[in-house]
Enzyme design. Structure first.
Site, PDB file in Angstrom:
ATOM      1  N   ASN A 401       7.757   3.876  10.050  1.00 25.65           N
ATOM      2  CA  ASN A 401       7.978   3.233   8.760  1.00 25.65           C
ATOM      3  C   ASN A 401       7.501   4.153   7.621  1.00 25.65           C
ATOM      4  O   ASN A 401       7.749   5.346   7.671  1.00 25.65           O
ATOM      5  CB  ASN A 401       7.338   1.850   8.755  1.00 25.65           C
ATOM      6  CG  ASN A 401       7.994   0.935   9.798  1.00 25.65           C
ATOM      7  OD1 ASN A 401       9.195   0.749   9.784  1.00 25.65           O
ATOM      8  ND2 ASN A 401       7.202   0.399  10.725  1.00 25.65           N
ATOM      9  N   SER A 402       6.795   3.628   6.639  1.00 24.65           N
ATOM     10  CA  SER A 402       6.516   4.441   5.447  1.00 24.65           C
ATOM     11  C   SER A 402       5.486   5.545   5.661  1.00 24.65           C
ATOM     12  O   SER A 402       5.324   6.404   4.783  1.00 24.65           O
ATOM     13  CB  SER A 402       6.064   3.538   4.293  1.00 24.65           C
ATOM     14  OG  SER A 402       7.150   2.755   3.826  1.00 24.65           O
TER      15      SER A 402
END
Length: 598
Positions: A401-402
């Site tokens: 993810n981020s």
């Protein structure tokens, strides 16, 4: 797709191929296999059938799949240099937004529906078969209750004599019932031999002897237990017609093998009498439910015919035939034992990181996780020691993810898409779900607010080919960019483990990748969260949101205290897991370890 489901499907494929192999082997080399080998060869099916369900770690046998996983896996360990490249100090800018969550939900409605539907159908099929088993065992119980014990001393003495001949030492209860139409062997704990009610009247003692020898041979081979084991496998793989056919053939071969055991115990002149005794119990069909869980002397007319033909041409196994059977079985066994573990790990070979570091201590931090599943990895660079909670999950690769945006920025800097001094991007006017995204951004503000469009633009400008080269260079997780270029890091194809996150952070801080020092410093400045008198905290959160629900939470980073570096990665999942919760858990753990927050 869930790793277990992948293993299950691969196991199903292997079982199907193995069944076909056994059938071809029996057909092509049948003359070189003894009758008992024809039956026992089916037992090799149990290995791939139970492999997906076997609790390797519970029995401390995890080293076995780990060994085969290591053989499959390529060497993913980054070849970092040991010298630290010194550069200018990071600008001391606080960016507390890095601890907030800014995540876009990934829509998986169709695959999830298909998956749930398939699992529901599989579960319903299993429940139906379990109900069949319960009904059958209720019927068996009723038969036992209605049966009466045989008290005839001659028959009881004959049974004892046959037990000694066969080599059965357990007590075997002898009963007769009007319900059964042929002799059967029942009972897991207490073995029973049930005779049809008129057997004593219609059969001579010699014929009863053949009946007892046959039923006791089933007892010695533990065929009742095998019956239940076969049905457990049939419940798991009820959807596979090859499994049903294989188990049917296995039951037929079992009766042939049992006949062979009896023929080995009696004089050759008695073979015809034994065959005639079997014919008495031929019936058109097996119409009793319990017969699927009982081993007995009877069978359908077709089965009895096959058994009679085998008895007519039966000869005792020669030493040559016994050795041929052993060689064929050993060869098949080696093949199955070699292939099966690979199918177990193949589904997860890219999803599990093989961590070979020796200086590790494992600890129980479950109290910190508040109902979340997860892992925590801490690396003390001074002591060169790892502290890990949840070994298995610390090696399990999941979507970054981020947290991936750290490296998206680094790759863009190296590709000269942006620079340390010029990294502004203009918002294109498309309204995003977070007001912080709806404005122009530079690298620091984009990292702090985890602005998707900013890093998606960077990746587009770098290009997939160049990105793939960078992923190979730093060996980032499974290095899989096959998903869409704007979302391969969001619950898609790219995956990385908590341990790898820590290893890459070490390499980033020490610039062991050979990237330009000013680019490393620019990234470090962008992920600088805050500075205290005791030290400085760097890090990035990440949240995986699927269908509007937070499913995965990351917080990775490191602390610098007076030249002492601590690198960490925490990953949590389920129960609304997100990056903020992961950061909060990490904060409490580090605080209790007297790192940074103390």
């Amino acid at each position: 797709m869930d790793t277990f489901i992948q293993r299950f499907l691969l196991s199903t494929l292997l079982v199907t191929l193995l069944i076909i192999t056994i059938l071809l082997l029996k057909k092509g080399l049948g003359k070189h296999l003894s009758i008992k080998a024809h039956y026992k060869i089916w037992f090799f099916l149990s290995i791939p059938l139970i492999t997906p369900f076997f609790p390797w770690n519970f029995f401390n046998l995890g080293v076995i799949p780990d060994f085969f996983r290591a053989l499959l896996a390529q060497n993913k360990t980054p070849s970092f240099t040991k010298e630290k490249v010194n550069g200018p100090a990071v600008s001391q800018i606080e960016n507390s937004d890095l601890l907030r969550d800014f995540a876009i939900s990934v829509n998986r409605s169709t695959p999830e529906f298909v998956f749930n539907a398939a699992m529901s159908i599989w579960g319903i099929g299993g429940i139906i078969l379990i109900g069949w088993i319960i009904f059958s065992n209720v019927q068996i119980r009723q038969i036992k209750k209605s049966a009466s014990f045989i008290k005839d001393q001659k028959i009881k003495a004959l049974l004892q004599e046959c037990k000694e001949i066969v080599g059965v030492k357990r007590d075997v209860l002898l009963q007769e019932s009007s319900v059964v139409n042929s002799p059967v062997t029942l009972g897991l704990v207490k073995p029973y031999i049930l005779l049809p009610i008129k057997t004593r009247e219609e059969f001579s003692l010699i014929e009863l002897k053949y009946v007892f020898l046959h039923e006791l041979s089933h007892q010695k081979s533990k065929d009742v237990l095998v019956n239940y084991g076969m049905w457990v496998l049939q419940i798991m793989y009820w959807f596979n017609p090859f499994v049903w056919y294989a188990l049917k053939r296995m039951r037929i071969d079992r009766e042939l093998a049992c006949d062979a055991s009896v023929l080995n115990l009696i004089d050759e002149r008695r073979y015809i009498e034994y065959g005639q005794t079997i014919i008495h119990f031929a019936s058109g069909k097996n119409d009793r439910v319990y017969q699927q869980f009982a081993s007995g002397m009877g069978g359908t007319k077709k089965q009895i015919k096959q058994r009679i033909l085998n008895i007519a041409k039966y000869t005792r196994d020669s030493q040559v035939l016994k050795w041929k059977s052993k060689v064929i079985c050993i060869a098949l066994g080696i093949l199955v034992l070699s292939i099966t573990p690979f199918t177990y790990v193949a589904a997860s070979s890219d999803d599990v990181y093989e961590f070979t570091e020796k200086n590790i201590s494992y600890e129980d931090l479950s109290d910190y996780f508040n109902g979340h599943e997860g892992s925590f990895v801490l690396y003390d660079a001074t002591k060169k020691q790892y502290q890990i909670y949840n070994r298995e999950m610390s090696q399990q690769r999941v979507s970054p993810n981020s947290t991936y945006k750290i490296y998206s920025a680094l790759f863009a800097l190296e590709s000269k898409v942006i620079s340390a001094d010029s990294n502004d991007q203009v918002w294109d006017g498309k309204v995003s779900p977070y007001k912080e995204w709806n404005q122009n951004h530079n690298l620091s503000t984009a990292m702090g607010s985890s602005v998707n469009w900013y890093f998606q633009n960077l990746d587009q400008k770098v290009g997939k080919k160049q990105l793939q080269d960078y992923f190979h260079k730093i060996k980032y997780g499974n290095e899989d960019l096959s998903g869409q270029l704007d979302r391969y890091w969001m619950e898609s194809t790219l995956k990385i483990s908590p341990i790898e996150q820590v290893e890459l952070l070490v390499a980033l801080e020490e610039n062991n990748f050979g990237f330009k020092e000013e680019n490393i410093q620019a990234v470090k400045q962008a992920i600088s969260i805050e500075e205290k008198e005791k030290g400085q905290l760097f890090g990035k959160t990440g949240t995986g949101t699927i269908n509007g629900q937070d499913e995965n939470g990351w917080f990775i980073g490191y602390v610098e205290e007076a030249g002492h570096f601590y690198y960490f990665a925490i990953h949590i999942q389920k129960n609304g897991a997100n990056g903020s919760k992961a950061a909060d858990i990490a904060k409490h753990i580090l605080d209790d370890k007297n790192i940074y927050w103390h």
